[in-house]
Design an enzyme around this catalytic site. Structure first.
Site, PDB file in Angstrom:
ATOM      1  N   PHE A 135     -14.155  78.348  18.009  1.00  0.00           N
ATOM      2  CA  PHE A 135     -15.580  78.506  18.330  1.00  0.00           C
ATOM      3  C   PHE A 135     -15.727  79.800  19.108  1.00  0.00           C
ATOM      4  CE2 PHE A 135     -19.247  75.321  18.676  1.00  0.00           C
ATOM      5  CZ  PHE A 135     -19.060  74.807  17.407  1.00  0.00           C
ATOM      6  N   GLN A 147     -30.169  79.293  26.870  1.00  0.00           N
ATOM      7  CA  GLN A 147     -29.355  79.764  25.749  1.00  0.00           C
ATOM      8  C   GLN A 147     -30.127  79.756  24.428  1.00  0.00           C
ATOM      9  OE1 GLN A 147     -25.664  77.589  24.127  1.00  0.00           O
ATOM     10  NE2 GLN A 147     -24.880  79.461  25.047  1.00  0.00           N
ATOM     11  N   HIS A 167     -29.405  79.872  20.738  1.00  0.00           N
ATOM     12  CA  HIS A 167     -28.307  79.715  19.783  1.00  0.00           C
ATOM     13  C   HIS A 167     -28.594  80.640  18.608  1.00  0.00           C
ATOM     14  CE1 HIS A 167     -25.582  77.924  16.906  1.00  0.00           C
ATOM     15  NE2 HIS A 167     -25.098  77.125  17.826  1.00  0.00           N
ATOM     16  N   LEU A 214     -30.819  73.091  14.477  1.00  0.00           N
ATOM     17  CA  LEU A 214     -29.544  73.790  14.674  1.00  0.00           C
ATOM     18  C   LEU A 214     -28.677  73.876  13.423  1.00  0.00           C
ATOM     19  CD1 LEU A 214     -28.140  75.012  17.221  1.00  0.00           C
ATOM     20  CD2 LEU A 214     -26.584  73.086  17.034  1.00  0.00           C
ATOM     21  N   GLU A 253     -22.382  76.088  15.161  1.00  0.00           N
ATOM     22  CA  GLU A 253     -21.450  77.212  15.230  1.00  0.00           C
ATOM     23  C   GLU A 253     -20.182  76.902  14.432  1.00  0.00           C
ATOM     24  OE1 GLU A 253     -21.327  78.703  19.178  1.00  0.00           O
ATOM     25  OE2 GLU A 253     -19.341  79.543  18.923  1.00  0.00           O
ATOM     26  N   ARG A 281     -22.401  83.311  22.061  1.00  0.00           N
ATOM     27  CA  ARG A 281     -23.718  83.099  21.457  1.00  0.00           C
ATOM     28  C   ARG A 281     -24.744  84.152  21.850  1.00  0.00           C
ATOM     29  NH1 ARG A 281     -23.919  76.497  22.057  1.00  0.00           N
ATOM     30  NH2 ARG A 281     -22.452  76.182  20.350  1.00  0.00           N
ATOM     31  N   HIS A 315     -31.828  76.546  22.680  1.00  0.00           N
ATOM     32  CA  HIS A 315     -30.861  75.476  22.437  1.00  0.00           C
ATOM     33  C   HIS A 315     -30.410  74.743  23.694  1.00  0.00           C
ATOM     34  CE1 HIS A 315     -27.631  73.354  20.542  1.00  0.00           C
ATOM     35  NE2 HIS A 315     -26.681  74.016  21.176  1.00  0.00           N
ATOM     36  N   ARG A 328     -23.325  79.545  28.056  1.00  0.00           N
ATOM     37  CA  ARG A 328     -22.344  78.483  27.817  1.00  0.00           C
ATOM     38  C   ARG A 328     -21.576  78.751  26.534  1.00  0.00           C
ATOM     39  NH1 ARG A 328     -22.354  73.540  24.546  1.00  0.00           N
ATOM     40  NH2 ARG A 328     -24.380  74.196  23.755  1.00  0.00           N
TER      41      ARG A 328
END
Ligand SMILES: Cc1cc2nc3c(=O)[nH]c(=O)nc-3n(C[C@H](O)[C@H](O)[C@H](O)COP(=O)(O)OP(=O)(O)OC[C@H]3O[C@@H](n4cnc5c(N)ncnc54)[C@H](O)[C@@H]3O)c2cc1C
Length: 604
Positions: free
Chosen positions: A127, A240, A242, A256, A259, A317, A382, A417
């Site tokens: 990730f 955040q 995304h 979403l 990822e 991200r 997100h 994050r």
């Protein structure tokens, strides 16, 4: 004061996502009587929507040379601090990186059935921002398995569950949190809870923006409750975005696209067919030299993670979101205003095995077969890095009797994050909050609730009912989303933020005249009036902090202050508390990191 149902507990847990349920297990193990309140049904929290995995440095994956990847808590610590652009509370990160490993093994002992490596270990996927494969997963339905497991365990441990109850006020006695007021969503009837400690685990907030991956519950109730009770909030500017939300069809905008798609080899291209993440201007200095520099190298990485470097699609991200924003702004976007994400080269069998939810999601909602054609994506709101300021050891908020864990708490993730770090956050700090609350409650008695606070809470709630001719909460919500989306989203600057601030304050005034026709039973318009008050409170704080931080760091991208200012803004968090009914933003120096942790950045 209207008479209402009343319950007594040692610990009241607000929220039945992963953080709340893990707190329940800990508090029950400490011998406490526990009540849980949730706005929707048990099992329907955001946690269940989590797809990609839970990050913990198990080091289970074998490299091409037959050796295990040398992952460990130290590398997870370094990656999380770097990803958070060093705004994180180092002690929270240290605890987190250590304990995430135990919490994942514990989850397995509770009954979670993870995907497996050929050798039989828990399978881990790559990730963004994680140096090694670190996301322990169950296909792309990891959150479902996590919630199933902790829920079974919590039910077994014994708890009272109050479903479809919205809490609207924390009740205090002498500055200590001693209970809460809520109402049943079905009947509109009020309910009070007395407790020796309250754990807030109410998740994040994204519904004040037009495009978000959050469900209807993400209205920022918990953070508002804490703020109104006098608790400090931290890093509230850090929202955040995304990089990959659905952009088409219009009704699905914001949903979403995990990822995990990029982790499994998904490629980002613009409308010219360029794999734009290779452009040198998108590579931050901090990561230079650590990522593949050609398409061939990125392709090689899919089969040999030791010899080849990761593709740049797996940058953190904030970096990928900004690149997509810039591509679209430069006129390189696709027809519907996003970019293309293509994983079809992995083949139908692989995609259906590794990304079954994504396959179903695009098939059912967009009539797109991702095994043969690309997805269209654009950044979506997100996750909230900021939240209630807590003590790293006990998860105690700055108001006595109050604890917070999970997405509603701030400090762990700093300015950004890393994917997968939330599921491990909710396990690590959910447990610590349950333990911390139990320790605080030990030896204490229940306090008397103040009838004046209850009466005031009831009056505020009932005000919009039955009114005719007032403002509609839905109309005001739409205006709020419009201004936040336009002025406080991914690219921020002073002029836009000031427009947003003025608009939010105007909406706050107009919200005093909110009307909800009809009675209390089954009245979603009435529920929306309370949700709106929370969203307006939180929006004002987000914008104030975004205005105050005059630099670009992590999720905060100020186009009028494009540089990262390590010597200045990099040394402090922004903290907000309520002063004379208004949010006061103050600077708070970051705690100094000990030398032995600093040394890890050289070694990992
Ligand atoms: C689509 C999606 C995919 C994701 N994928 C991943 C991933 O792969 N890996 C990862 O690490 N993270 C992922 N995340 C983030 C992660 O799922 C969340 O951050 C995390 O689950 C939050 O857990 P929580 O327990 O803090 O809150 P939640 O799970 O959001 O639970 C909040 C609870 O609080 C209750 N509540 C809220 N307000 C009130 C109120 N006023 N009164 C009473 N109850 C209230 C709600 O009903 C709910 O029970 C994803 C998020 C989304 C939306």
């Amino acid at each position: 004061m209207e008479p209402c149902e009343a319950f007594d507990y040692d610990i009241l847990v607000v929220g039945a996502g992963g953080a709340g349920l893990r707190a329940v297990i800990a508090a029950r193990e400490a011998g406490c009587r526990v009540g849980v309140v949730c706005k929707s049904l048990l099992g329907k929290a955001h946690t269940v929507m989590a797809e990609g995995g839970v990050a913990a440095a198990l080091g289970n994956m074998v490299s091409s040379d037959g050796e295990l990847e040398p992952d460990g808590w130290e590398t997870h610590f370094v990656d999380t601090m770097k990803g958070g652009a060093f705004l994180n509370n180092w002690r929270m990160v240290e605890i987190f990186a250590h304990e995430a490993i135990d919490r994942v093994f514990e989850l397995e002992q509770y009954g979670a059935v993870f995907d497996r490596t050929p050798e039989g270990r828990i399978a881990q996927r790559p990730f963004g921002g994680h140096k090694y494969r670190r996301l322990n997963h169950v296909g792309d339905r990891t959150g479902l398995e996590l919630i199933r497991t902790v829920q079974d365990k919590a039910v077994g441990a014994g708890m009272d569950v109050h479903m479809e109850v919205t809490l609207v006020r924390l009740l205090t006695a002498g500055g200590v949190v001693v209970g809460a007021l809520g109402y049943h969503r079905e009947t509109g009837r009020f309910v009070t809870f007395r407790a020796k400690a309250v754990v807030l685990a109410t998740g994040g907030w994204g519904r004040m923006f037009r495009f978000t991956s959050n469900s209807w519950e993400g209205t920022g109730d918990g953070v508002t409750l804490a703020y109104e009770a006098g608790a400090e909030l931290i890093d509230m500017e850090m929202m955040q975005f995304h990089p990959t939300g659905m952009i088409w069809p219009p009704g699905m905008r914001g949903i979403l696209v995990t990822e995990g798609v990029r982790g499994e080899g998904g490629i980002l291209r613009n409308s010219r067919g360029e794999r734009f993440m290779f452009k040198p201007e998108y590579m931050p200095e901090l990561y230079r030299g650590q990522f593949a520099e050609s398409e061939q190298e990125a392709a090689g990485w899919l089969d040999d993670k030791k010899r080849f470097r990761r593709p740049p699609e797996l940058l953190p991200r904030d970096v990928v979101s900004r690149a997509i924003y810039r591509e679209v702004k430069a006129g390189n976007g696709c027809e519907h205003g996003g970019v293309f994400l293509d994983v079809s080269q992995r083949g139908a069998e692989y995609i259906k095995a590794k990304l079954p939810s994504m396959y179903d999601q695009f098939h059912a909602l967009g009539d797109v077969d991702i095994t043969v054609e690309p997805m269209e994506v654009y950044p979506t709101v997100h996750y909230t890095m900021g939240g209630i300021r807590v003590d790293p050891e006990t998860a105690a908020a700055t108001v006595p009797g109050l604890f917070a864990a999970g997405e509603v708490a701030g400090g762990l993730h700093g300015a950004n994050r890393l994917g997968g770090n939330s599921l491990s956050d909710i396990l690590v700090f959910g447990r610590r909050a349950g333990d911390g609350a139990a320790a605080w409650a030990a030896g204490k008695s229940l306090a008397e609730l103040d009838p004046a606070q209850i009466a005031d809470g009831q009056e505020q709630m009932l005000k919009p009912l039955g009114k005719s001719g007032g403002e509609s909460p839905y109309a005001l919500h739409a205006e709020l989303q419009e201004t936040m989306q336009q002025n406080a989203m991914i690219a921020r600057e002073e002029a836009g933020l000031k427009i947003a601030l003025d608009k939010v304050r105007e909406l706050q005034k107009r919200a005093e005249g909110l009307a909800a026709p009809g009675g209390r039973e089954y009245n979603p318009g009435w529920h929306a009036t309370r949700d709106l008050v929370s969203m307006l409170t939180v929006s004002e704080i987000i914008v104030l902090c975004a205005l105050e931080r005059k630099e670009s760091r992590g999720a905060q991208w100020r186009i009028d202050f494009p540089e990262r200012d390590d010597a200045g803004w990099g040394t402090k968090n922004l903290v907000v508390h309520r002063r004379d009914g208004q949010p006061a933003v103050v600077e708070s120096p970051l705690p100094a990191m000990p030398e032995h942790l600093k040394a890890l950045f050289q070694e990992h």
